[in-house]
Motif scaffolding. Structure first.
Motif, PDB file in Angstrom:
ATOM      1  N   UNK A  98       0.833  -1.199   0.000  1.00  0.00           N
ATOM      2  CA  UNK A  98       0.000   0.000   0.000  1.00  0.00           C
ATOM      3  C   UNK A  98       0.871   1.253   0.000  1.00  0.00           C
ATOM      4  N   UNK A  99       0.397   2.274  -0.683  1.00  0.00           N
ATOM      5  CA  UNK A  99       1.034   3.590  -0.641  1.00  0.00           C
ATOM      6  C   UNK A  99       0.317   4.406   0.424  1.00  0.00           C
ATOM      7  N   UNK A 100       1.016   4.701   1.509  1.00  0.00           N
ATOM      8  CA  UNK A 100       0.384   5.303   2.679  1.00  0.00           C
ATOM      9  C   UNK A 100       0.956   6.690   2.930  1.00  0.00           C
ATOM     10  N   UNK A 101       0.064   7.647   3.034  1.00  0.00           N
ATOM     11  CA  UNK A 101       0.445   9.002   3.423  1.00  0.00           C
ATOM     12  C   UNK A 101      -0.029   9.231   4.847  1.00  0.00           C
ATOM     13  N   UNK A 102       0.909   9.510   5.724  1.00  0.00           N
ATOM     14  CA  UNK A 102       0.579   9.832   7.110  1.00  0.00           C
ATOM     15  C   UNK A 102       0.556  11.351   7.233  1.00  0.00           C
ATOM     16  N   UNK A 103      -0.588  11.897   7.593  1.00  0.00           N
ATOM     17  CA  UNK A 103      -0.728  13.348   7.717  1.00  0.00           C
ATOM     18  C   UNK A 103      -1.062  13.713   9.154  1.00  0.00           C
ATOM     19  N   UNK A 104      -0.477  14.804   9.605  1.00  0.00           N
ATOM     20  CA  UNK A 104      -0.752  15.293  10.954  1.00  0.00           C
ATOM     21  C   UNK A 104      -0.427  16.777  10.965  1.00  0.00           C
ATOM     22  N   UNK A 105      -1.140  17.533  11.753  1.00  0.00           N
ATOM     23  CA  UNK A 105      -0.866  18.964  11.848  1.00  0.00           C
ATOM     24  C   UNK A 105       0.258  19.257  12.816  1.00  0.00           C
ATOM     25  N   UNK A 106       0.657  18.229  13.590  1.00  0.00           N
ATOM     26  CA  UNK A 106       1.638  18.431  14.647  1.00  0.00           C
ATOM     27  C   UNK A 106       2.995  17.863  14.258  1.00  0.00           C
ATOM     28  N   UNK A 107       3.988  18.722  14.141  1.00  0.00           N
ATOM     29  CA  UNK A 107       5.309  18.296  13.673  1.00  0.00           C
ATOM     30  C   UNK A 107       6.009  17.359  14.651  1.00  0.00           C
ATOM     31  N   UNK A 108       5.754  17.524  15.938  1.00  0.00           N
ATOM     32  CA  UNK A 108       6.399  16.643  16.924  1.00  0.00           C
ATOM     33  C   UNK A 108       5.900  15.213  16.785  1.00  0.00           C
ATOM     34  N   UNK A 109       4.604  15.047  16.579  1.00  0.00           N
ATOM     35  CA  UNK A 109       4.059  13.704  16.386  1.00  0.00           C
ATOM     36  C   UNK A 109       4.602  13.084  15.101  1.00  0.00           C
ATOM     37  N   UNK A 110       4.712  13.880  14.039  1.00  0.00           N
ATOM     38  CA  UNK A 110       5.245  13.369  12.775  1.00  0.00           C
ATOM     39  C   UNK A 110       6.690  12.928  12.913  1.00  0.00           C
ATOM     40  N   UNK A 111       7.466  13.648  13.682  1.00  0.00           N
ATOM     41  CA  UNK A 111       8.873  13.272  13.843  1.00  0.00           C
ATOM     42  C   UNK A 111       8.998  11.940  14.570  1.00  0.00           C
ATOM     43  N   UNK A 112       8.136  11.716  15.552  1.00  0.00           N
ATOM     44  CA  UNK A 112       8.112  10.407  16.217  1.00  0.00           C
ATOM     45  C   UNK A 112       7.795   9.319  15.202  1.00  0.00           C
ATOM     46  N   UNK A 113       6.811   9.563  14.345  1.00  0.00           N
ATOM     47  CA  UNK A 113       6.433   8.578  13.333  1.00  0.00           C
ATOM     48  C   UNK A 113       7.549   8.310  12.337  1.00  0.00           C
ATOM     49  N   UNK A 114       8.233   9.340  11.877  1.00  0.00           N
ATOM     50  CA  UNK A 114       9.336   9.157  10.929  1.00  0.00           C
ATOM     51  C   UNK A 114      10.431   8.284  11.530  1.00  0.00           C
ATOM     52  N   UNK A 115      10.772   8.542  12.777  1.00  0.00           N
ATOM     53  CA  UNK A 115      11.813   7.747  13.434  1.00  0.00           C
ATOM     54  C   UNK A 115      11.391   6.291  13.561  1.00  0.00           C
ATOM     55  N   UNK A 116      10.139   6.073  13.913  1.00  0.00           N
ATOM     56  CA  UNK A 116       9.645   4.700  14.050  1.00  0.00           C
ATOM     57  C   UNK A 116       9.608   4.002  12.689  1.00  0.00           C
ATOM     58  N   UNK A 117       9.245   4.728  11.631  1.00  0.00           N
ATOM     59  CA  UNK A 117       9.210   4.135  10.292  1.00  0.00           C
ATOM     60  C   UNK A 117      10.614   3.748   9.830  1.00  0.00           C
ATOM     61  N   UNK A 163      13.071   2.887  11.709  1.00  0.00           N
ATOM     62  CA  UNK A 163      13.479   1.706  12.477  1.00  0.00           C
ATOM     63  C   UNK A 163      12.849   0.435  11.926  1.00  0.00           C
ATOM     64  N   UNK A 164      11.701   0.558  11.294  1.00  0.00           N
ATOM     65  CA  UNK A 164      11.009  -0.591  10.713  1.00  0.00           C
ATOM     66  C   UNK A 164      11.335  -0.786   9.231  1.00  0.00           C
ATOM     67  N   UNK A 165      12.165   0.068   8.688  1.00  0.00           N
ATOM     68  CA  UNK A 165      12.552  -0.002   7.276  1.00  0.00           C
ATOM     69  C   UNK A 165      11.329   0.053   6.363  1.00  0.00           C
ATOM     70  N   UNK A 166      10.394   0.943   6.701  1.00  0.00           N
ATOM     71  CA  UNK A 166       9.191   1.131   5.887  1.00  0.00           C
ATOM     72  C   UNK A 166       9.424   2.321   4.959  1.00  0.00           C
ATOM     73  N   UNK A 167       9.598   2.033   3.685  1.00  0.00           N
ATOM     74  CA  UNK A 167       9.971   3.092   2.748  1.00  0.00           C
ATOM     75  C   UNK A 167       8.826   3.539   1.850  1.00  0.00           C
ATOM     76  N   UNK A 168       7.620   2.992   2.025  1.00  0.00           N
ATOM     77  CA  UNK A 168       6.485   3.418   1.200  1.00  0.00           C
ATOM     78  C   UNK A 168       5.524   4.298   1.984  1.00  0.00           C
ATOM     79  N   UNK A 169       6.035   4.862   3.063  1.00  0.00           N
ATOM     80  CA  UNK A 169       5.249   5.782   3.867  1.00  0.00           C
ATOM     81  C   UNK A 169       5.752   7.205   3.648  1.00  0.00           C
ATOM     82  N   UNK A 170       4.823   8.119   3.455  1.00  0.00           N
ATOM     83  CA  UNK A 170       5.153   9.534   3.342  1.00  0.00           C
ATOM     84  C   UNK A 170       4.537  10.261   4.530  1.00  0.00           C
ATOM     85  N   UNK A 171       5.306  11.104   5.177  1.00  0.00           N
ATOM     86  CA  UNK A 171       4.834  11.871   6.324  1.00  0.00           C
ATOM     87  C   UNK A 171       4.693  13.330   5.920  1.00  0.00           C
TER      88      UNK A 171
END
Length: 262
Positions: free
Chosen positions: A101-120, A122-130
């Protein structure tokens, strides 16, 4: 607070909205909500475990099971996970779809997005866009996505009706809307126990674990101000969705609402 006295904020003026149990100008709410999530982002997932006894994981699993993303990758399947900053729903969709799946993760909060990017990473998930984006004014064209998911985020949007309209707009015909959100317990005794736990224990857990009692007091109050299952269903229908239905989980502590763009 007894169930009968819960407030939903539906009687407020056009220029006001709720921030917990406070009435604020609609233009102020987003900044107040942002400050809450900047504060709790680093320990957000730990706090979810403590507040729900781990049940949030089962609720999120059930949501992604209902989505049932295709696993073959033979055709593109584009998902917008709104208010999904830390990635919990997006990671589940990625794994359930065999990472096709091509997944776009959207959030208005940059701090939450940064947590998500780091977790992605670590999981080697390269088809996620934040992407940093406002649910009320999405930056994507009409009919872009096959599915729109939002988990425990829509109650924090100042103008929920606008967010629902935007969800409808960016979905393709046949696209599905799935919203997982805290809702209203409708069971004698259980509702009072839930209120006691929410208003007395959750803020104290926030104080000890996240060093932030007030942010967690807001999160509890925001749950109580959110429309009940039937009212929220009507809001989704008003945005244009068809075949709208909901499933209660854990006696209505949480409800999963779904709809289709026809």
């Amino acid at each position: 607070m007894a169930r009968g006295s819960r407030q939903t904020g539906r009687t407020m003026t056009d220029n006001s909205t709720s921030f917990g149990f406070r009435e604020v100008n609609a233009s102020e709410k987003q900044g107040l909500v942002d400050s809450v999530f900047h504060s709790v982002a680093g320990r957000y997932d730990l706090m979810n475990d403590l507040m729900s006894g781990g049940l949030h994981r089962l609720w999120k699993d059930a949501m992604v099971s209902r989505l049932a993303p295709p696993r073959s990758g033979r055709r593109p399947f584009k998902v917008l996970d709104m208010a999904g900053g830390t990635g919990d729903i997006a990671f589940r969709i990625a794994e359930r779809s065999n990472r096709t799946a091509d997944i776009t993760v959207a959030d208005i909060n940059s701090s939450m997005l940064e947590v998500g990017r780091e977790r992605a990473r670590a999981r080697d998930l390269d088809r996620l866009e934040f992407v940093e984006a406002n649910a009320e004014e999405l930056p994507w064209a009409d009919a872009t996505f096959d599915a729109y998911t939002i988990a425990f985020g829509i109650r924090n949007v100042p103008k929920i009706d606008k967010a629902l309209s935007e969800a409808f707009r960016v979905l393709k015909p046949g696209g599905r809307f799935l919203c997982l959100e805290f809702s209203h317990v409708d069971a004698p005794v259980a509702d009072k126990v839930y209120d006691l736990y929410s208003f007395h224990l959750v803020p104290k857990i926030g104080r000890v674990v996240a060093k932030d009692e007030e942010s967690y007091r807001y999160l509890v109050e925001s749950i109580r101000r959110f429309p009940d299952q039937e009212h929220f269903k009507a809001m989704i229908e008003a945005a244009g969705f068809s075949r709208v239905a909901y499933t209660n989980m854990t006696l209505g502590v949480v409800a999963l609402h779904v709809g289709v763009k026809i």
